[in-house]
Write an enzyme that holds these catalytic residues in place. Structure first.
Site, PDB file in Angstrom:
ATOM      1  N   LYS A  54      -2.060 -14.124   2.438  1.00 46.55           N
ATOM      2  CA  LYS A  54      -2.947 -15.096   0.642  1.00 46.55           C
ATOM      3  C   LYS A  54      -3.648 -13.953  -0.114  1.00 46.55           C
ATOM      4  O   LYS A  54      -4.116 -13.985  -0.989  1.00 46.55           O
ATOM      5  CB  LYS A  54      -4.426 -15.213   1.617  1.00 46.55           C
ATOM      6  CG  LYS A  54      -4.200 -16.547   2.705  1.00 46.55           C
ATOM      7  CD  LYS A  54      -5.364 -16.604   3.480  1.00 46.55           C
ATOM      8  CE  LYS A  54      -5.760 -17.802   5.088  1.00 46.55           C
ATOM      9  NZ  LYS A  54      -6.698 -17.064   5.424  1.00 46.55           N
TER      10      LYS A  54
ATOM     11  N   HIS B  13       7.689  10.084  10.643  1.00 47.64           N
ATOM     12  CA  HIS B  13       7.569   8.996  11.940  1.00 47.64           C
ATOM     13  C   HIS B  13       6.744  10.338  13.281  1.00 47.64           C
ATOM     14  O   HIS B  13       7.438  10.412  13.966  1.00 47.64           O
ATOM     15  CB  HIS B  13       8.256   8.552  12.770  1.00 47.64           C
ATOM     16  CG  HIS B  13       8.667   7.717  13.599  1.00 47.64           C
ATOM     17  ND1 HIS B  13       6.967   6.923  14.329  1.00 47.64           N
ATOM     18  CD2 HIS B  13       9.444   6.720  13.687  1.00 47.64           C
ATOM     19  CE1 HIS B  13       7.384   5.829  15.029  1.00 47.64           C
ATOM     20  NE2 HIS B  13       8.685   5.858  14.825  1.00 47.64           N
TER      21      HIS B  13
ATOM     22  N   ARG C  28       2.522   0.191  11.388  1.00 43.65           N
ATOM     23  CA  ARG C  28       3.891   0.276  10.753  1.00 43.65           C
ATOM     24  C   ARG C  28       4.333  -0.118   9.407  1.00 43.65           C
ATOM     25  O   ARG C  28       2.823  -0.691   9.011  1.00 43.65           O
ATOM     26  CB  ARG C  28       5.261   0.024  11.304  1.00 43.65           C
ATOM     27  CG  ARG C  28       6.294   0.463  10.557  1.00 43.65           C
ATOM     28  CD  ARG C  28       7.049   0.259  12.302  1.00 43.65           C
ATOM     29  NE  ARG C  28       7.558   1.443  12.477  1.00 43.65           N
ATOM     30  CZ  ARG C  28       8.742   1.440  13.082  1.00 43.65           C
ATOM     31  NH1 ARG C  28       9.666   0.704  13.517  1.00 43.65           N
ATOM     32  NH2 ARG C  28       8.412   2.357  14.007  1.00 43.65           N
TER      33      ARG C  28
ATOM     34  N   ARG D  70      10.462  -0.456  19.991  1.00 45.17           N
ATOM     35  CA  ARG D  70      10.425   0.810  20.773  1.00 45.17           C
ATOM     36  C   ARG D  70       8.861   1.428  20.208  1.00 45.17           C
ATOM     37  O   ARG D  70       7.804   1.583  21.242  1.00 45.17           O
ATOM     38  CB  ARG D  70      11.060   2.064  20.463  1.00 45.17           C
ATOM     39  CG  ARG D  70      12.135   2.285  21.522  1.00 45.17           C
ATOM     40  CD  ARG D  70      13.293   2.646  20.953  1.00 45.17           C
ATOM     41  NE  ARG D  70      13.658   2.104  19.816  1.00 45.17           N
ATOM     42  CZ  ARG D  70      14.753   0.867  19.582  1.00 45.17           C
ATOM     43  NH1 ARG D  70      14.605   0.721  20.858  1.00 45.17           N
ATOM     44  NH2 ARG D  70      15.286  -0.033  19.068  1.00 45.17           N
ATOM     45  N   THR D  71       8.178   1.603  19.437  1.00 45.52           N
ATOM     46  CA  THR D  71       6.619   2.325  18.616  1.00 45.52           C
ATOM     47  C   THR D  71       5.870   1.119  18.943  1.00 45.52           C
ATOM     48  O   THR D  71       5.443   1.071  19.590  1.00 45.52           O
ATOM     49  CB  THR D  71       6.961   2.133  17.143  1.00 45.52           C
ATOM     50  OG1 THR D  71       7.822   3.305  16.618  1.00 45.52           O
ATOM     51  CG2 THR D  71       5.637   3.297  16.914  1.00 45.52           C
TER      52      THR D  71
HETATM   53  C1  NCD Z   1      12.656   4.749  13.785  1.00 43.98           C
HETATM   54  C2  NCD Z   1      12.006   4.591  12.661  1.00 43.98           C
HETATM   55  O1  NCD Z   1      11.709   3.124  13.084  1.00 43.98           O
HETATM   56  O2  NCD Z   1      11.732   5.218  11.992  1.00 43.98           O
HETATM   57  N1  NCD Z   1      12.939   3.619  14.988  1.00 43.98           N
HETATM   58  C3  NCD Z   1      12.078   4.332  16.122  1.00 43.98           C
HETATM   59  O3  NCD Z   1      10.436   4.029  15.716  1.00 43.98           O
HETATM   60  N2  NCD Z   1      12.126   4.725  16.891  1.00 43.98           N
HETATM   61  C4  NCD Z   1      14.658   4.891  13.887  1.00 43.98           C
HETATM   62  C5  NCD Z   1      15.081   3.893  12.883  1.00 43.98           C
HETATM   63  O4  NCD Z   1      14.361   3.121  12.856  1.00 43.98           O
HETATM   64  O5  NCD Z   1      16.197   4.602  12.417  1.00 43.98           O
END
Ligand code: NCD
Length: 329
Positions: free
Chosen positions: A98, A148, A119, A68-69
């Protein structure tokens, strides 16, 4: 961006700022962001060609799995006429394999683009990346068990869209409150608004850390910890369910024991829910929401909550890249 204090307050000015934590926002900043969302929604829903980010390149650097992100940032950039450099799993496919440091990787990519979304599996690493970037803003797409922020911003937007306010609300947040970064950012966001009450339902092993509990309580958020579904209040506006974060466990026996402690079912909603509530989940959902809840009209997790993710990220990108997002009257 390398500022003295990278978790700099937004203070009404988004341009050039890193987005690392909900701590940077005031309720007014959140309103500024929300007022830009309508225009973004109009662009996306009507597939309107937009040049707002024309000429801009955004790097998506994802050291941890994401659908999703990653997908919604990617779509958000493209909906606004920008382009992306997408690096998923840099440990495997880039010079990180590397032995390149995060800092060097960031400096390289900042020469190519106008903002980086990162991320990372370790809390604090996105802040380290932001400190390493000299010239361009860095957005936290999730840092380990930390935060997040963009998820929380669209969670708040989804709540706001339904109730037209972020004050005087009662919420139930269930699942992995210790490791769930979306929960941490959402609680920070809710604590910016007045008179909100949050019931926290989790196995005792996955309670919110005591630090977080006292920090949020001191900010005026009323937190009530419960360990049984019998204690769910019947007047909650929002039920926010979360996944037990398997990847954060070292003890798999414990994970197996707690993973399905609280499952959202039609019966639970019937017993403790109300007509006007909404059912949210940041996704991915594993087994903690029964599939037959999906057709409940109050379930927004596979509907507006997801779409709002893209609109809010479009608005945020436009603002930090200094674009005017005023709605024409
Ligand atoms: C969440 C995350 O990555 O923290 N997912 C997301 O980005 N929608 C929630 C999760 O992974 O449980």
């Amino acid at each position: 961006m390398d500022t003295e204090n990278a978790t700099e307050q937004i203070n009404g000015k988004f341009k050039g700022k890193d987005i690392l934590s909900l701590d940077q926002f005031s309720s007014k900043d959140i309103q500024i962001l929300f007022s830009a969302v309508k225009k973004m929604k109009n662009i996306a829903v009507n597939s309107k060609p937009s040049k707002l980010l024309q000429g801009k390149i955004i790097t998506l650097l994802f050291y941890e799995p994401s659908s999703r992100t990653f997908g919604s940032f990617s779509a958000a950039v493209k909906r606004l006429g920008g382009q992306t450099i997408a690096v998923q799993d840099p440990q495997r496919v880039s010079s990180v394999a590397k032995g390149e440091t995060l800092e060097d990787t960031i400096r390289v990519f900042e020469s190519y683009c106008d903002a980086i979304v990162i991320r990372h599996p370790e809390k604090g690493k996105v802040k380290a990346a932001a400190d390493a970037a000299f010239f361009i803003p860095v957005i936290n797409g999730g840092d380990g068990v930390g935060e997040h922020p963009t998820q929380a911003l669209y969670d708040l937007y989804t709540i706001y869209e339904k109730f037209k306010t972020l004050e005087n609300l009662t919420l139930l947040i269930a699942g992995d409150l210790l490791n769930g970064r979306t929960v941490h950012s959402l609680l920070k966001g809710l604590s910016l608004f007045k008179r909100n009450t949050v019931y926290l339902l989790s196995p005792s092993q996955l309670r919110l850390s005591r630090d977080d509990f006292f920090t949020f309580s001191n900010k005026g958020l009323k937190l009530i910890e419960i360990e049984s579904t019998k204690d769910i209040p019947k007047n909650a506006h929002v039920w926010y369910w979360t996944r037990v974060q398997k990847e954060r466990f070292t003890n798999m026996k414990l994970y197996e024991k707690v993973k399905n402690r609280f499952i959202l079912t039609p019966q639970l909603i019937k017993d403790y829910g109300n007509k006007n509530m909404i059912l949210m989940h940041p996704l991915p959902r594993i087994e903690e929401i029964a599939k037959d809840v999906d057709t409940d009209p109050r379930a927004v997790y596979l509907r507006s909550q997801i779409r709002n993710g893209m609109y809010v990220r479009m608005a945020l990108l436009a603002l930090i890249l200094g674009k005017s997002v005023k709605n024409k009257r």
